[in-house]
Write a protein that holds these residues in place. Structure first.
Motif: not given
Ligand SMILES: *[C@@H]1O[C@H](CO)[C@@H](O)[C@H](O)[C@H]1NC(C)=O
Length: 343
Positions: A145-148, A327-334
Motif C-alpha cells: 500500500g501507499s499513502f500519498n 526499505g523505502c520504495k520510490p514515491c509514485k507519481d500521481a
C-alpha cells in the motif's frame, strides 16, 4: 491546465448513479450529484473506475475498491467548498483512491472507523491554505500500500492522522510533497518519505514510535517534528543532511553523536521539563557540521518555526554510510486525471 477542456467534454456524459446500482460499480461511471449510500455497501469492481465530480458522498456501510475511485472538485466550475467521503463504516482499498481539489483547498473528513489500504491513496489540492484532511479512524497500510499527499504548496493546516485511541499502522509507504501530517500513534515496518517542503509531526505521550519504521528525509526541505516525551528509543532516520531539519517542541540544551553506533542523542528542556531524544542517523557524520537552529523554515511562504535551538540540522551531504533508505520504495507519481472514458 488541461483539466478544463477534458471536463467540458465529459460534462455531457455525466450521469447520476442510479440508486439500484449503488452497491456495485461494474462499469466505468461518472457522477456529479451528491449521494447518500447510507444503507449500502459499495463495491467498485476490478478494472472499473468511478469518477465523481463536485460531490459529497455519504456512506453507511463498507466501501470496497478493487478498481479506481476518483473524487474531484474544481472551485471554478463547482459549488462545493468541501470534498468529502463521510461516514463509511470501513474502507478497503486494493486499487486507486484519488482525491483532488482544483482552485480550492481539499477538505476531507474520512470518518471511517477502519481503513485497510493495499493499493494507493492520493490526496492532492491546490489552495493549500484552505486544506484540511481528517482521518480519525484506525488505518492499516499493508506492504503493497501507499499513502500519498501531494500539494502545490504547503498547507498551513495539516492532515491529521488518527485520534485518541486509534492506531495508524504503516507497513508500506507514506509519501509527502508540500504536505504536513500530524500523527498520534504510529506502528509498522514501513517508510515515511518526507519530501520537499513537507513536515511529518509526531506527538504522543503514551506511545513509542517504532524503530522498525524508517523516516526518510528525502529532500533539503524535509522536516521531522517530534514533540513527545517518552521517546528514549531511537527513531530510525535516513537522509538527514543537506540542511534538512529535525525539530523539537523544546529548546535543545545539548547533544552528542556516537560515531561508533551512529546515534544522535539530543537533550531538550523547557520549564524544568527535560527530555531526551535519540535518532539512529547512521555512520559517517562529522559533528563539526551539526548546527542548532532557532528559526526553522517551514516551507512555501509559511515563514519560520521559531524557538530557541529547537531544530538541529546537518550542513554536509548525507554520508554514504548513514542510515539506509533502501526499505523505502520510490514515491509514485500521481495518476492522470480524469480517466479516459472507455467507449
Ligand atoms: C548534556 O550534558 C549533561 C551534563 O554535562 C550530560 O549529563 C548529558 O549526557 C549531555 N547530553 C548529551 C545528549 O550529550
Amino acid at each position: 491546465m488541461q483539466f478544463g477542456s477534458i471536463l467540458t467534454v465529459l460534462t455531457s456524459a455525466l450521469v447520476a448513479l442510479p440508486a439500484t446500482m449503488a452497491s456495485r460499480i461494474a462499469q466505468n461511471t461518472y457522477s456529479n450529484i451528491n449521494a447518500d449510500y447510507c444503507y449500502d455497501d459499495v463495491v467498485i469492481e476490478h478494472g472499473v473506475f468511478w469518477c465523481c465530480f463536485d460531490t459529497v458522498l455519504r456512506f453507511g456501510g463498507a466501501f470496497i475498491n478493487h478498481g479506481s475511485f476518483y473524487l474531484f472538485h474544481d472551485r471554478r466550475t463547482g459549488t462545493l467548498l468541501n470534498l468529502g467521503v463521510v461516514g463509511c463504516d470501513y474502507i478497503e482499498n486494493y486499487g486507486l483512491m484519488y482525491f483532488n481539489s482544483i482552485h480550492v483547498g481539499i477538505q476531507i473528513d474520512l470518518m471511517t472507523s477502519h481503513v485497510k489500504n493495499s493499493g494507493d491513496f492520493f490526496f492532492m489540492g491546490e489552495d493549500a491554505y484552505n486544506s484540511k484532511i481528517k482521518m480519525p479512524g484506525t488505518w492499516e497500510i499493508t506492504k503493497t500500500g501507499s499513502f500519498n499527499m501531494y500539494f502545490d504548496s504547503r498547507p498551513q493546516r495539516g492532515a491529521v492522522l488518527g485520534t485518541v485511541g486509534t492506531v495508524f499502522t504503516n507497513d508500506g509507504q507514506i509519501c509527502l510533497r508540500n504536505a504536513y501530517i500530524d500523527s498520534l500513534v504510529v506502528k509498522g515496518k514501513g517508510c515515511i518519505n518526507i519530501g520537499e517542503d513537507s513536515v511529518f509531526r509526531y506527538q504522543s505521550s503514551t506511545d513509542i514510535f517504532p524503530a522498525s519504521q524508517t523516516i526518510f528525509l528525502s529532500s533539503k526541505t524535509s522536516m521531522l517534528f517530534v514533540g513527545a516525551d517518552r521517546q528514549y528509543y531511537a527513531y530510525t532516520i535516513a537522509g538527514w543532511g543537506n540542511g534538512n531539519y529535525i525539530v523539537h517542541s523544546y529548546p535543545i540544551i545539548n547533544y552528542s553523536y556516537d560515531t561508533d553506533v551512529g546515534v544522535l542523542t539530543v537533550d531538550a528542556s523547557q520549564y524544568n521539563i527535560k527530555y531526551r531524544m535519540k535518532y539512529n542517523i547512521g555512520l559517517g557524520y562529522d559533528p563539526e557540521l551539526f548546527e542548532l537552529a532557532s528559526m526553522v523554515p517551514l516551507g512555501s511562504d509559511l515563514g519560520f518555526y521559531s524557538k530557541t535551538n529547537a531544530g538541529i540540522t546537518y550542513l554536509g551531504d548525507v554520508p554514504a554510510s548513514s542510515t539506509s533508505s533502501s526499505g523505502c520504495k520510490p514515491c509514485k507519481d500521481a495518476p492522470m486525471f480524469p480517466p479516459e472514458p472507455i467507449e
